[in-house]
Design an enzyme around this catalytic site. Structure first.
Site, PDB file in Angstrom:
ATOM      1  N   CYS A   1       5.211 -47.908 -36.608  1.00 25.46           N
ATOM      2  CA  CYS A   1       4.239 -47.508 -37.639  1.00 25.46           C
ATOM      3  C   CYS A   1       2.798 -47.730 -37.161  1.00 25.46           C
ATOM      4  O   CYS A   1       2.385 -48.866 -36.949  1.00 25.46           O
ATOM      5  CB  CYS A   1       4.533 -48.323 -38.899  1.00 25.46           C
ATOM      6  SG  CYS A   1       3.227 -48.334 -40.130  1.00 25.46           S
TER       7      CYS A   1
ATOM      8  N   CYS B   1       0.562 -49.814 -39.463  1.00 21.57           N
ATOM      9  CA  CYS B   1       0.996 -51.219 -39.409  1.00 21.57           C
ATOM     10  C   CYS B   1       0.331 -51.933 -38.242  1.00 21.57           C
ATOM     11  O   CYS B   1      -0.072 -53.094 -38.348  1.00 21.57           O
ATOM     12  CB  CYS B   1       2.511 -51.314 -39.250  1.00 21.57           C
ATOM     13  SG  CYS B   1       3.440 -50.602 -40.614  1.00 21.57           S
TER      14      CYS B   1
END
Length: 105
Positions: free
Chosen positions: A34, A37
């Site tokens: 991600c 993230c």
């Protein structure tokens, strides 16, 4: 990368580390693939170093799908602040350090 100021949370230790914690816990639900993230992760680490009164935990949603489902994680990163086993605040998506800091205050 999980630093020492951060607890790697799993389905096995979540209850003890988060729900039974005697301090606020900022839980970062994330995954290695991600992009957002990865942007948020260093900020979360910094908060852990700067705010010793708050425990920082990270849940890899790929490895802990039941936890992700239990907390209704639909997109990542999702950051949830717990206090006394209750959800205090929640942030879905990447956010600035100021925004994340406001979650834990």
């Amino acid at each position: 990368m999980v630093e020492e100021s951060t607890v790697k949370l799993t389905e096995e230790n979540f209850k003890n580390e988060v729900m039974k914690s005697d301090k606020k816990v900022l839980v970062d639900f994330w995954a290695p693939w991600c992009g957002p993230c990865k942007q948020v992760s260093p900020i979360v680490e910094e908060l852990g170093e700067e705010h010793e009164e708050v425990k920082i935990g990270k849940v890899n949603v790929d490895e802990n799908q039941n936890l992700a489902a239990e907390y209704g994680i639909m997109s990542i990163p999702t950051l949830i602040v717990f206090e006394d086993g209750e959800i205090l605040n929640k942030q879905v998506g990447a956010a600035s350090k100021e925004r994340l800091e406001s979650l834990i205050k």
